[in-house]
Design a protein around this motif. Structure first.
Motif: not given
Lengths: 85, 393
Positions: B364-368, B370
């Motif tokens: 889902a990408g690096p922002n999944a 945080l």
């Protein structure tokens, strides 16, 4: 199938635009809900030495539904926002 | 065939805001905050009045009362030099960067690519986009001597046959451009040895006896021998930066650094590699910038240890900062999970959690994943109190 990439969320306490009915700068209703009481109001003027100054008039309000909400009027762009303090 | 590219007064040009700012003005880079008050690079006008780089400030002002001091801008210098280096690498050059404004590369393999030596020099000039001194010689040291001797926009070529004769006639001051031999210059001049040729008249044993290893190296350089070029590896620079609000000193600055370290380590371009060296830089509230290179004792990927090493350097900031940047200078080998001495259940759980986060990120990408990091809890502007940073164990 590839899952959709998640967009970066806004900052935790980022301001959200809100519709406020006001008279002489004082909020009367918030998204159609009447304001029962103004608990406090304060001014924030900051970063005036930069290209992105901040001039806000904050209001802590109690609505007729009993919600405690903080809104502010951005004096530079003349718009209202709600925000968790 | 080694080419030496020399851009005179590179740091001063960057600090003054362009080459035209130097015209007709006696300028010098102001002494930095730490150490003795010595001026940095000086303009031609200042030089004509007797001011030299490295001179004590008091003496420089006594010689040239109209001397204007400009604050150094190491960040701008580094960026500008990196651009220049990239441009040269664009023509196929494998560079050794000696310092800002001075680079070497081996042109032997590029001559065919650019239709001969003249074509290569033309391509080099085109890539540089500014007047430069270029020296061409069989060795690095000799090419440096040639570049220093020639005038801007000119090329000086030294052939294999004339290397020794050419170098023998050069001043010993050239040795100051090499860190290993820089300390020799003052001693040699005091002994009345003004030209490099004087070194060749002494035997290797005499040089070693009087000057040690630097002396031996200086003699070898004068004879036309040199070590191979240490070319840098070309890869995209990994950097993270952040503008600072009120968080421009003390604990708040450390929290900002924490966010930057986490962001840097979370970048997919790191490809699991450890970090061997980092540059910490800042734009200062007043004019100027600050830059500090940190080489770790061992390659790291542990954010806590990286933070620990970098936080100490923050104390060296000469003034409040308005922006902070972290850039990886050199990567170490991949992996590098530094295990703790007591490898218990907690570590295993954290490893599984890290694994899970990696999988979620892949999908889902690096922002999944945080984490909310309290940066400035006492800020009057609520959105500055907390920031999202990549989840990093």
């Amino acid at each position: 199938m590839r899952s959709p990439t998640i967009a970066k969320p806004a900052a935790p306490k980022a301001p959200k635009p809100v519709h406020v009915e006001a008279e002489d700068g004082q909020p009367l209703a918030l998204a159609g809900v009447r304001v029962e009481e103004v608990r406090e109001d304060w001014l924030v003027e900051d970063r005036w030495w930069t290209a992105q100054p901040i001039r806000r008039h904050y209001w802590e309000l109690i609505t007729v539904r009993g919600q405690n909400v903080v809104v502010f009027h951005d004096k530079l762009i003349d718009r209202w926002f709600s925000q968790t303090a | 065939m080694i080419l030496c590219v020399h851009l005179p007064r590179f740091e001063l040009v960057a600090a003054a805001g362009g080459p035209e700012a130097l015209t007709g003005r006696a300028l010098a880079i102001a002494p930095s905050g730490s150490g003795p008050a010595r001026v940095g690079e000086v303009s031609g006008t200042a030089q004509a009045q007797g001011v030299q780089a490295g001179m004590m400030l008091g003496e420089a002002l006594a010689r040239c009362p109209t001397l204007e001091l400009v604050p150094g801008d190491p960040v701008q210098v580094a960026q500008s030099w990196e651009q220049t280096a990239r441009a040269l690498e664009g023509i196929g050059a494998q560079l050794e960067l000696a310092r800002a404004g001075l680079a070497y590369f081996d042109g032997s393999g590029l001559v065919g690519l650019h239709s001969g030596e003249d074509g290569l020099i033309l391509a080099t000039r085109k890539a540089l986009g500014r007047p430069a001194r270029i020296g061409v010689a069989p060795s690095r040291f000799c090419s440096l001597a040639a570049a220093l001797e020639t005038r801007t926009r000119r090329v000086r070529r030294v052939s294999e046959r004339e290397v020794r004769r050419y170098l023998a006639a050069q001043p010993v001051g050239i040795l100051s451009y090499r860190s290993q031999t820089a300390t020799l210059v003052a001693s040699l001049q005091q002994l009345g040895l003004g030209k490099l040729g004087a070194l060749v008249k002494l035997t290797a044993a005499e040089m070693a006896d009087r000057f040690g290893e630097p002396g031996t190296l200086a003699r070898r350089l004068t004879l036309g021998y040199d070590t191979p070029l240490r070319v840098r590896r070309v890869e995209n620079q990994l950097a993270e930066s952040m503008r600072l609000g009120e968080a421009n000193s003390g604990l708040l600055l450390e929290r900002t650094l924490e966010v930057l370290v986490d962001r840097l380590l979370a970048r997919s371009q790191r490809r699991g590699r450890t970090v061997r060296a980092i540059t910490l830089s800042a734009r200062l509230a007043e004019r100027g910038t600050w830059r500090e290179s940190v080489v770790f004792r061992e390659a790291l990927s542990d954010p806590r240890r990286i933070r620990l090493a970098l936080t100490q350097r923050l104390q060296l900031l000469p003034a409040p900062a308005v922006a902070l940047q972290l850039a990886v200078d050199e990567f170490g080998p991949a992996g590098g999970n530094q295990g703790s001495l007591l490898d218990g259940e907690r570590t295993a759980r954290l490893a599984r959690l890290q694994d899970a986060v990696s999988q979620v990120r892949t999908l889902a990408g690096p922002n999944a994943a945080l984490r909310a990091l309290v940066v400035d809890p006492r800020s009057r502007v609520p959105e500055r109190k907390v920031l999202y940073a990549p989840w990093q164990q």
